[in-house]
Design a protein around this motif. Structure first.
Motif, PDB file in Angstrom:
ATOM      1  N   ALA A 144     -16.165  49.970 -21.920  1.00  0.00           N
ATOM      2  CA  ALA A 144     -17.313  50.500 -22.646  1.00  0.00           C
ATOM      3  C   ALA A 144     -18.593  50.450 -21.822  1.00  0.00           C
ATOM      4  O   ALA A 144     -19.347  51.398 -21.771  1.00  0.00           O
ATOM      5  CB  ALA A 144     -17.508  49.758 -23.960  1.00  0.00           C
ATOM      6  N   GLY A 145     -18.848  49.320 -21.155  1.00  0.00           N
ATOM      7  CA  GLY A 145     -20.036  49.220 -20.318  1.00  0.00           C
ATOM      8  C   GLY A 145     -21.311  49.527 -21.071  1.00  0.00           C
ATOM      9  O   GLY A 145     -22.293  49.953 -20.479  1.00  0.00           O
ATOM     10  N   GLY A 146     -21.325  49.369 -22.391  1.00  0.00           N
ATOM     11  CA  GLY A 146     -22.522  49.636 -23.172  1.00  0.00           C
ATOM     12  C   GLY A 146     -22.806  51.105 -23.394  1.00  0.00           C
ATOM     13  O   GLY A 146     -23.867  51.455 -23.878  1.00  0.00           O
ATOM     14  N   LEU A 147     -21.865  51.978 -23.033  1.00  0.00           N
ATOM     15  CA  LEU A 147     -22.102  53.412 -23.197  1.00  0.00           C
ATOM     16  C   LEU A 147     -21.765  53.853 -24.613  1.00  0.00           C
ATOM     17  O   LEU A 147     -20.724  53.497 -25.162  1.00  0.00           O
ATOM     18  CB  LEU A 147     -21.251  54.207 -22.210  1.00  0.00           C
ATOM     19  N   SER A 148     -22.625  54.643 -25.182  1.00  0.00           N
ATOM     20  CA  SER A 148     -22.407  55.175 -26.511  1.00  0.00           C
ATOM     21  C   SER A 148     -21.290  56.216 -26.468  1.00  0.00           C
ATOM     22  O   SER A 148     -21.367  57.179 -25.689  1.00  0.00           O
ATOM     23  CB  SER A 148     -23.702  55.826 -27.006  1.00  0.00           C
ATOM     24  N   PRO A 149     -20.252  56.071 -27.300  1.00  0.00           N
ATOM     25  CA  PRO A 149     -19.191  57.087 -27.332  1.00  0.00           C
ATOM     26  C   PRO A 149     -19.733  58.476 -27.681  1.00  0.00           C
ATOM     27  O   PRO A 149     -19.266  59.478 -27.138  1.00  0.00           O
ATOM     28  CB  PRO A 149     -18.236  56.589 -28.420  1.00  0.00           C
ATOM     29  N   GLN A 150     -20.737  58.524 -28.558  1.00  0.00           N
ATOM     30  CA  GLN A 150     -21.327  59.815 -28.910  1.00  0.00           C
ATOM     31  C   GLN A 150     -22.010  60.452 -27.707  1.00  0.00           C
ATOM     32  O   GLN A 150     -21.892  61.660 -27.491  1.00  0.00           O
ATOM     33  CB  GLN A 150     -22.332  59.655 -30.065  1.00  0.00           C
ATOM     34  N   ALA A 151     -22.717  59.653 -26.932  1.00  0.00           N
ATOM     35  CA  ALA A 151     -23.394  60.191 -25.747  1.00  0.00           C
ATOM     36  C   ALA A 151     -22.375  60.663 -24.720  1.00  0.00           C
ATOM     37  O   ALA A 151     -22.555  61.711 -24.091  1.00  0.00           O
ATOM     38  CB  ALA A 151     -24.319  59.141 -25.142  1.00  0.00           C
ATOM     39  N   VAL A 152     -21.295  59.907 -24.536  1.00  0.00           N
ATOM     40  CA  VAL A 152     -20.249  60.324 -23.595  1.00  0.00           C
ATOM     41  C   VAL A 152     -19.618  61.625 -24.077  1.00  0.00           C
ATOM     42  O   VAL A 152     -19.390  62.551 -23.285  1.00  0.00           O
ATOM     43  CB  VAL A 152     -19.185  59.214 -23.414  1.00  0.00           C
ATOM     44  N   ALA A 153     -19.358  61.742 -25.379  1.00  0.00           N
ATOM     45  CA  ALA A 153     -18.775  62.970 -25.930  1.00  0.00           C
ATOM     46  C   ALA A 153     -19.710  64.156 -25.715  1.00  0.00           C
ATOM     47  O   ALA A 153     -19.276  65.244 -25.325  1.00  0.00           O
ATOM     48  CB  ALA A 153     -18.467  62.787 -27.410  1.00  0.00           C
TER      49      ALA A 153
END
Length: 191
Positions: A144-153
């Motif tokens: 995850a590394g603190g990344l938002s799944p929505q932002a990645v999508a």
């Protein structure tokens, strides 16, 4: 016989409109452009669609339904989530490349969100299952590394589908989404 011809004519109008909207967008397309592309009369077009808005909305609804179904595959249980996510993004990319109706539906949904009569909107209907698959991928491999799944999508959509970052009506939400995307892009690479 008449019904078959009407179905064929409607399909020809949708195909011609899809080509025009995909190439020139909503503002750059007129019903006359669609009529010229079909080689039909204005009456044939108006027999199926009373306005440019109605025609564009039909494309968003019909082709958008197929795009939503394809995106929903990202959330299926089965193979590792990263594989399902990858295959879903590739499938959507191929479909958009091959299908003018799909390209026009997505472009129209971004340019004129009011054409999409679904409460969630086409971009969200694609983004949500991708975000769930990203979250599952992150959970599976601990990346995850603190990344938002929505932002990645949303980043996947921008990179692979050419969808610009949709700007919500609420400026605070737009700023938050921009910050999420920026954090995703500027995050240090794992390892």
């Amino acid at each position: 016989m008449v019904q078959k011809r009407a179905v064929r004519t409607r399909a020809q109008v949708l195909d011609a409109a899809a080509e025009e909207f995909a190439a020139y967008g909503y503002m750059g397309t007129t019903l006359l452009d669609v009529v010229k592309r079909t080689g039909m009369t204005k009456g044939a077009l108006y027999g199926h669609f009373s306005s440019k808005e109605e025609l564009a909305a039909a494309l968003v609804e019909e082709a958008g339904a197929e795009l939503s179904l394809r995106a929903a595959r990202a959330g299926r249980p089965g193979p590792p989530a990263v594989d399902t996510l990858r295959e879903t993004v590739l499938d959507l990319t191929r479909h958009l490349r091959r299908d003018a109706r799909a390209r026009s539906a997505l472009r129209l949904a971004v340019e004129v969100p009011s054409l999409d009569r679904d409460d969630d909107g086409l971009v969200e209907r694609i983004c949500l299952p991708l975000a769930r698959a990203v979250a599952q991928t992150q959970a599976d491999d601990g990346s995850a590394g603190g990344l938002s799944p929505q932002a990645v999508a949303r980043l996947l959509m921008a990179v692979f589908f050419g969808i610009p970052h949709p700007v919500p009506a609420d400026d605070a939400d737009a700023a938050r989404r921009f910050d999420d995307l920026w954090a995703t892009l500027s995050a240090p690479a794992p390892g």
